[in-house]
Design a protein around this motif. Structure first.
Motif, PDB file in Angstrom:
ATOM      1  N   ASP A   2     -20.564  50.019  14.778  1.00 14.59           N
ATOM      2  CA  ASP A   2     -20.063  49.224  13.655  1.00 14.59           C
ATOM      3  C   ASP A   2     -19.993  47.757  14.045  1.00 14.59           C
ATOM      4  OD1 ASP A   2     -19.724  50.802  11.487  1.00 14.59           O
ATOM      5  OD2 ASP A   2     -17.668  51.375  11.967  1.00 14.59           O
ATOM      6  N   VAL A   3     -20.721  46.938  13.310  1.00 15.76           N
ATOM      7  CA  VAL A   3     -20.703  45.494  13.531  1.00 15.76           C
ATOM      8  C   VAL A   3     -20.054  44.861  12.317  1.00 15.76           C
ATOM      9  CG1 VAL A   3     -22.135  43.456  13.878  1.00 15.76           C
ATOM     10  CG2 VAL A   3     -22.819  45.612  14.895  1.00 15.76           C
ATOM     11  N   PRO A   4     -19.050  44.006  12.519  1.00 16.33           N
ATOM     12  CA  PRO A   4     -18.435  43.339  11.375  1.00 16.33           C
ATOM     13  C   PRO A   4     -19.460  42.476  10.633  1.00 16.33           C
ATOM     14  CG  PRO A   4     -17.155  42.964  13.377  1.00 16.33           C
ATOM     15  CD  PRO A   4     -18.411  43.648  13.775  1.00 16.33           C
ATOM     16  N   LEU A   5     -19.275  42.392   9.323  1.00 18.51           N
ATOM     17  CA  LEU A   5     -20.211  41.633   8.491  1.00 18.51           C
ATOM     18  C   LEU A   5     -20.285  40.178   8.913  1.00 18.51           C
ATOM     19  CD1 LEU A   5     -22.112  41.562   6.084  1.00 18.51           C
ATOM     20  CD2 LEU A   5     -20.131  41.171   4.624  1.00 18.51           C
ATOM     21  N   TRP A   6     -19.158  39.582   9.250  1.00 23.58           N
ATOM     22  CA  TRP A   6     -19.160  38.165   9.614  1.00 23.58           C
ATOM     23  C   TRP A   6     -19.950  37.929  10.901  1.00 23.58           C
ATOM     24  CZ3 TRP A   6     -17.076  36.997  14.305  1.00 23.58           C
ATOM     25  CH2 TRP A   6     -16.197  37.915  14.859  1.00 23.58           C
ATOM     26  N   LEU A   7     -19.884  38.869  11.834  1.00 23.01           N
ATOM     27  CA  LEU A   7     -20.631  38.728  13.082  1.00 23.01           C
ATOM     28  C   LEU A   7     -22.131  38.887  12.839  1.00 23.01           C
ATOM     29  CD1 LEU A   7     -20.630  38.366  16.141  1.00 23.01           C
ATOM     30  CD2 LEU A   7     -20.322  40.834  16.351  1.00 23.01           C
ATOM     31  N   ALA A   8     -22.496  39.837  11.999  1.00 26.93           N
ATOM     32  CA  ALA A   8     -23.914  40.024  11.666  1.00 26.93           C
ATOM     33  C   ALA A   8     -24.473  38.785  10.976  1.00 26.93           C
ATOM     34  CB  ALA A   8     -24.082  41.251  10.793  1.00 26.93           C
ATOM     35  N   LEU A   9     -23.692  38.179  10.088  1.00 30.28           N
ATOM     36  CA  LEU A   9     -24.152  36.974   9.394  1.00 30.28           C
ATOM     37  C   LEU A   9     -24.333  35.806  10.354  1.00 30.28           C
ATOM     38  CD1 LEU A   9     -22.050  37.086   6.123  1.00 30.28           C
ATOM     39  CD2 LEU A   9     -24.476  37.584   6.408  1.00 30.28           C
ATOM     40  N   ILE A  10     -23.442  35.676  11.308  1.00 25.17           N
ATOM     41  CA  ILE A  10     -23.570  34.597  12.297  1.00 25.17           C
ATOM     42  C   ILE A  10     -24.824  34.800  13.146  1.00 25.17           C
ATOM     43  CG2 ILE A  10     -22.536  33.635  14.394  1.00 25.17           C
ATOM     44  CD1 ILE A  10     -19.799  34.046  13.058  1.00 25.17           C
ATOM     45  N   GLY A  34     -25.257  36.018   0.402  1.00 25.92           N
ATOM     46  CA  GLY A  34     -25.314  37.375   0.930  1.00 25.92           C
ATOM     47  C   GLY A  34     -23.928  37.952   1.148  1.00 25.92           C
ATOM     48  N   TYR A  35     -23.032  37.135   1.663  1.00 28.68           N
ATOM     49  CA  TYR A  35     -21.661  37.592   1.898  1.00 28.68           C
ATOM     50  C   TYR A  35     -20.959  37.909   0.579  1.00 28.68           C
ATOM     51  CZ  TYR A  35     -16.928  37.781   3.695  1.00 28.68           C
ATOM     52  OH  TYR A  35     -15.666  38.184   4.009  1.00 28.68           O
ATOM     53  N   LEU A  36     -21.142  37.051  -0.410  1.00 33.15           N
ATOM     54  CA  LEU A  36     -20.497  37.277  -1.697  1.00 33.15           C
ATOM     55  C   LEU A  36     -21.092  38.488  -2.415  1.00 33.15           C
ATOM     56  CD1 LEU A  36     -20.090  33.607  -2.929  1.00 33.15           C
ATOM     57  CD2 LEU A  36     -18.326  35.133  -2.044  1.00 33.15           C
ATOM     58  N   LEU A  37     -22.399  38.696  -2.297  1.00 34.85           N
ATOM     59  CA  LEU A  37     -23.017  39.861  -2.925  1.00 34.85           C
ATOM     60  C   LEU A  37     -22.582  41.162  -2.262  1.00 34.85           C
ATOM     61  CD1 LEU A  37     -26.666  38.790  -3.716  1.00 34.85           C
ATOM     62  CD2 LEU A  37     -24.897  39.452  -5.333  1.00 34.85           C
ATOM     63  N   ALA A  38     -22.344  41.125  -0.957  1.00 37.91           N
ATOM     64  CA  ALA A  38     -21.944  42.334  -0.236  1.00 37.91           C
ATOM     65  C   ALA A  38     -20.568  42.816  -0.680  1.00 37.91           C
ATOM     66  CB  ALA A  38     -21.945  42.073   1.262  1.00 37.91           C
ATOM     67  N   ASP A  39     -19.726  41.917  -1.149  1.00 38.81           N
ATOM     68  CA  ASP A  39     -18.379  42.288  -1.586  1.00 38.81           C
ATOM     69  C   ASP A  39     -18.253  42.355  -3.106  1.00 38.81           C
ATOM     70  OD1 ASP A  39     -17.430  42.517   0.976  1.00 38.81           O
ATOM     71  OD2 ASP A  39     -16.790  40.436   1.089  1.00 38.81           O
ATOM     72  N   SER A  40     -19.370  42.308  -3.815  1.00 39.14           N
ATOM     73  CA  SER A  40     -19.304  42.290  -5.273  1.00 39.14           C
ATOM     74  C   SER A  40     -19.511  43.686  -5.852  1.00 39.14           C
ATOM     75  CB  SER A  40     -20.370  41.342  -5.828  1.00 39.14           C
ATOM     76  OG  SER A  40     -21.645  41.922  -5.671  1.00 39.14           O
ATOM     77  N   LEU A  41     -19.498  43.753  -7.170  1.00 42.72           N
ATOM     78  CA  LEU A  41     -19.751  45.016  -7.855  1.00 42.72           C
ATOM     79  C   LEU A  41     -21.223  45.410  -7.764  1.00 42.72           C
ATOM     80  CD1 LEU A  41     -17.575  44.449 -11.048  1.00 42.72           C
ATOM     81  CD2 LEU A  41     -17.053  45.888  -9.096  1.00 42.72           C
ATOM     82  N   LEU A  42     -22.083  44.481  -7.423  1.00 45.15           N
ATOM     83  CA  LEU A  42     -23.513  44.769  -7.307  1.00 45.15           C
ATOM     84  C   LEU A  42     -23.877  45.431  -5.985  1.00 45.15           C
ATOM     85  CD1 LEU A  42     -24.944  41.451  -8.763  1.00 45.15           C
ATOM     86  CD2 LEU A  42     -24.769  43.651  -9.900  1.00 45.15           C
ATOM     87  N   ALA A  43     -22.944  45.508  -5.059  1.00 42.37           N
ATOM     88  CA  ALA A  43     -23.230  46.045  -3.732  1.00 42.37           C
ATOM     89  C   ALA A  43     -23.798  47.471  -3.768  1.00 42.37           C
ATOM     90  CB  ALA A  43     -21.991  45.980  -2.859  1.00 42.37           C
ATOM     91  N   PRO A  44     -23.254  48.392  -4.550  1.00 43.48           N
ATOM     92  CA  PRO A  44     -23.846  49.737  -4.579  1.00 43.48           C
ATOM     93  C   PRO A  44     -25.288  49.745  -5.109  1.00 43.48           C
ATOM     94  CG  PRO A  44     -21.643  49.804  -5.481  1.00 43.48           C
ATOM     95  CD  PRO A  44     -21.996  48.371  -5.300  1.00 43.48           C
TER      96      PRO A  44
END
Length: 51
Positions: A2-10, A34-44
């Motif tokens: 498991d890699v945190p999203l913020w670390l993967a983005l960096i 990308g970060y905002l889309l990952a936490d949105s309703l469009l993510a699924p």
């Protein structure tokens, strides 16, 4: 693993800057979107499309 999203983005941002040399503002905009889309309703929908 498991890699945190913020670390993967960096990591992706750093590698993108080193390999492609785009302008800084473009990298920041793409990472933020990308970060905002990952936490949105469009993510699924995005997840099922990518898989």
């Amino acid at each position: 693993m498991d890699v945190p999203l913020w670390l993967a983005l960096i990591i992706v941002g750093y590698l993108g800057l080193k390999l492609i040399h785009p302008p800084w503002w473009l990298v920041i905009v793409l990472l933020l979107c990308g970060y905002l889309l990952a936490d949105s309703l469009l993510a699924p929908a995005i997840d099922s499309t990518v898989k």
